[in-house]
Write a protein that holds these residues in place. Structure first.
Motif, PDB file in Angstrom:
ATOM      1  N   ASP A 182       2.849  -3.443 -12.135  1.00 10.88           N
ATOM      2  CA  ASP A 182       4.062  -2.942 -11.469  1.00 10.88           C
ATOM      3  C   ASP A 182       3.773  -2.547 -10.022  1.00 10.88           C
ATOM      4  O   ASP A 182       4.568  -2.819  -9.129  1.00 10.88           O
ATOM      5  N   LEU A 183       2.622  -1.900  -9.803  1.00  8.00           N
ATOM      6  CA  LEU A 183       2.271  -1.452  -8.462  1.00  8.00           C
ATOM      7  C   LEU A 183       2.045  -2.635  -7.520  1.00  8.00           C
ATOM      8  O   LEU A 183       2.340  -2.556  -6.334  1.00  8.00           O
ATOM      9  N   MET A 184       1.521  -3.734  -8.056  1.00  5.84           N
ATOM     10  CA  MET A 184       1.178  -4.894  -7.220  1.00  5.84           C
ATOM     11  C   MET A 184       2.193  -6.031  -7.350  1.00  5.84           C
ATOM     12  O   MET A 184       1.926  -7.148  -6.927  1.00  5.84           O
ATOM     13  N   ASN A 210      -0.504   0.926 -14.637  1.00  4.64           N
ATOM     14  CA  ASN A 210       0.665   0.367 -13.944  1.00  4.64           C
ATOM     15  C   ASN A 210       0.290  -0.635 -12.856  1.00  4.64           C
ATOM     16  O   ASN A 210       1.073  -0.876 -11.949  1.00  4.64           O
ATOM     17  N   LYS A 211      -0.897  -1.210 -12.967  1.00  5.95           N
ATOM     18  CA  LYS A 211      -1.391  -2.123 -11.925  1.00  5.95           C
ATOM     19  C   LYS A 211      -0.408  -3.252 -11.631  1.00  5.95           C
ATOM     20  O   LYS A 211      -0.101  -3.542 -10.476  1.00  5.95           O
ATOM     21  N   LYS A 261       0.843  -1.207   0.000  1.00  8.28           N
ATOM     22  CA  LYS A 261       0.000   0.000   0.000  1.00  8.28           C
ATOM     23  C   LYS A 261       0.875   1.253   0.000  1.00  8.28           C
ATOM     24  O   LYS A 261       0.629   2.180  -0.760  1.00  8.28           O
ATOM     25  N   LYS A 279       4.156   6.045  -5.195  1.00 12.02           N
ATOM     26  CA  LYS A 279       4.205   6.220  -6.655  1.00 12.02           C
ATOM     27  C   LYS A 279       3.100   7.161  -7.132  1.00 12.02           C
ATOM     28  O   LYS A 279       3.308   7.950  -8.059  1.00 12.02           O
ATOM     29  N   LEU A 280       1.936   7.077  -6.486  1.00  9.24           N
ATOM     30  CA  LEU A 280       0.865   8.023  -6.820  1.00  9.24           C
ATOM     31  C   LEU A 280       1.253   9.434  -6.384  1.00  9.24           C
ATOM     32  O   LEU A 280       0.931  10.411  -7.072  1.00  9.24           O
ATOM     33  N   ALA A 325      -2.780   4.427 -12.177  1.00 12.50           N
ATOM     34  CA  ALA A 325      -2.920   3.196 -11.389  1.00 12.50           C
ATOM     35  C   ALA A 325      -3.382   2.041 -12.269  1.00 12.50           C
ATOM     36  O   ALA A 325      -2.873   0.919 -12.151  1.00 12.50           O
ATOM     37  N   SER A 339       3.923   1.566  -1.010  1.00 18.03           N
ATOM     38  CA  SER A 339       4.610   1.673  -2.294  1.00 18.03           C
ATOM     39  C   SER A 339       3.690   2.295  -3.351  1.00 18.03           C
ATOM     40  O   SER A 339       4.095   3.183  -4.103  1.00 18.03           O
ATOM     41  N   ILE A 340       2.439   1.835  -3.386  1.00 18.54           N
ATOM     42  CA  ILE A 340       1.467   2.386  -4.351  1.00 18.54           C
ATOM     43  C   ILE A 340       1.242   3.867  -4.058  1.00 18.54           C
ATOM     44  O   ILE A 340       1.258   4.705  -4.969  1.00 18.54           O
TER      45      ILE A 340
END
Length: 188
Positions: A110-112, A107-108, A77, A83-84, A104, A79-80
């Motif tokens: 990469d984010l997860m 880049n889902k 969370k 980045k946001l 989001a 990390s996401i």
């Protein structure tokens, strides 16, 4: 005053862009939620974005505290969100809610990437434990059913619905019948 006009314009744009999109929810005039990923996707997550009075000159509030996100570790969370936040810093002074949601979505993966879903496919040992536990649970249920007589089993089978559950109130006493039986006995 200019911030409110910008917010009104962005609100209208968001409504028209996401019209009919089940992933988008307008929680209030300045609060929005977007589900990144499909229902049932283990890597799906929700983003809440709220606009303060100073938005878009001031940064929006981004949150991932929705119950839907409980399966995601705090580190993922964070990390996401960081980045946001980079996107917020790059777009400060402009309407950016759509940009953040689209970032989001795009880049889902990469984010997860560090997200470990709570499934047993990654750990073969867990499969055995879960199966053993479910076998034990069902054998206990079978033991209880074996104690019933055939007549009791027939009655029970007649009452069970399509899910294998008894309907609500199946064992309730019919008060009217009970009282009428009791009342007729007293009269005799």
């Amino acid at each position: 005053m200019a911030a409110n006009e910008d917010q009104e314009m962005e609100l209208e744009a968001l409504r028209s862009i996401y019209e009919g999109d089940d992933s988008f929810k307008e929680l209030g005039p300045t609060c929005f939620q977007y589900r990144v990923g499909d229902n049932g996707d283990s890597k799906a997550f929700l983003i809440d974005i709220s606009w303060p009075e100073t938005y878009p000159d001031g940064p929006p509030t981004i949150s991932m505290n929705a119950f839907f996100n409980n399966q995601i570790s705090p580190a993922v969370k964070q990390s996401i969100l960081s980045k946001l936040q980079e996107q917020v810093d790059a777009n400060l002074g402009t309407a950016m809610t759509y940009t953040l949601f689209e970032f989001a979505k795009d880049n889902k993966e990469d984010l997860m990437e560090n997200h470990q879903p709570h499934s047993n496919t990654n750990a073969p040992g867990n499969d055995i434990t879960v199966e053993t536990a479910s076998v034990t649970a069902t054998s206990k249920k079978k033991d209880k059913k074996e104690q019933l007589t055939k007549a009791q089993k027939r009655k029970l089978a007649d009452k069970i619905d399509h899910k294998g559950e008894l309907p609500r109130g199946w064992n309730w006493v019919d008060v009217i019948k009970h009282l009428s039986k009791t009342g007729s006995n007293e009269d005799d």
